[in-house]
Design a protein around this motif. Sequence first.
Motif, PDB file in Angstrom:
ATOM      1  N   THR A 198       0.845  -1.206   0.000  1.00 13.15           N
ATOM      2  CA  THR A 198       0.000   0.000   0.000  1.00 13.15           C
ATOM      3  C   THR A 198       0.875   1.249   0.000  1.00 13.15           C
ATOM      4  O   THR A 198       0.626   2.203  -0.740  1.00 13.15           O
TER       5      THR A 198
ATOM      6  N   ILE B 241       2.328   1.787  -3.382  1.00 13.17           N
ATOM      7  CA  ILE B 241       1.342   2.276  -4.357  1.00 13.17           C
ATOM      8  C   ILE B 241       0.983   3.736  -4.068  1.00 13.17           C
ATOM      9  O   ILE B 241       0.926   4.565  -4.979  1.00 13.17           O
TER      10      ILE B 241
ATOM     11  N   ILE C 164      -8.101   3.350   0.197  1.00  9.55           N
ATOM     12  CA  ILE C 164      -7.693   2.422  -0.855  1.00  9.55           C
ATOM     13  C   ILE C 164      -7.884   0.997  -0.317  1.00  9.55           C
ATOM     14  O   ILE C 164      -7.817   0.780   0.892  1.00  9.55           O
TER      15      ILE C 164
ATOM     16  N   LEU D 169      -6.729  -3.137  -1.187  1.00  4.49           N
ATOM     17  CA  LEU D 169      -5.982  -4.081  -2.024  1.00  4.49           C
ATOM     18  C   LEU D 169      -6.633  -5.436  -1.848  1.00  4.49           C
ATOM     19  O   LEU D 169      -6.939  -5.835  -0.728  1.00  4.49           O
TER      20      LEU D 169
ATOM     21  N   VAL E 228      -6.421  -3.173  -7.106  1.00  4.87           N
ATOM     22  CA  VAL E 228      -6.327  -1.958  -6.290  1.00  4.87           C
ATOM     23  C   VAL E 228      -7.623  -1.171  -6.481  1.00  4.87           C
ATOM     24  O   VAL E 228      -7.978  -0.824  -7.606  1.00  4.87           O
TER      25      VAL E 228
END
Length: 212
Positions: A41, A44, A98, A100, A129
């Motif tokens: 995370t 990203i 977010i 994942l 994602v």
Amino acid sequence: MFYVKKILLNLNIKFSSIYILEYGGIREVTEEYTNHMKRLTEKILGWLSEGLGLPRVALTQSMGGDTAEYVLRINFYPPTQHSELTIGAAAHSDMGAIALLVPSEVPGLQAFKDEQWYDLNYVNSAVVVIIGDQLMRMTNGRFKNVFHRAKTDRERLRISWPVFVAPRDDMSVGPLPELTGDENPPKFETLIYKDYIDQKIKGWALEDLPVY
Ligand SMILES: O=C(O)CCC(=O)C(=O)O
Ligand SMILES: [Fe+2]
């Protein structure tokens, strides 16, 4: 409000305990899985920050850095004979920043784009994602949240393992000052994350309550 939260909590407890009974060793597996997901995370978020012309740590820090919350959810979708009529997870966008998700080889996840639903193909070792509401709000809409849902399968049990990353409940979240200005006024109100959640849940009609 309390009632809705209680339903969600009960569902999670019920499904998680089925998993523990079947497989055991959940603590070790979960910790290791979450550690990997946390590292991924942050990577990203670093790439997304750089893509916006911000320092690599910008989005991670705007979410409270190490105080950000990581929640692993185990979704358990038993097979259903009439899978075309049975919704696994109703259409929604994720509330946090977010998520994942290591996809299940049993297909079912769909994303909404250009007024239609698309199946997400299973790709071995790929991670899905999902941009959530807070990342859209922080970036003043530069990144869009994605509406998605999950179907059930007629014959096979489907399990999915999303890790959700969200700011702490008491954090203020709104468009980053670096991403707004006279030319680009804030499109979203800055809100305490908990108030955002309360507002969103209040807006759900009981009949389209997401199943998660
Ligand atoms: O089961 C899936 O593939 C998606 C689940 C999901 O969207 C969620 O738990 O928020
Ligand atoms: Fe979701």
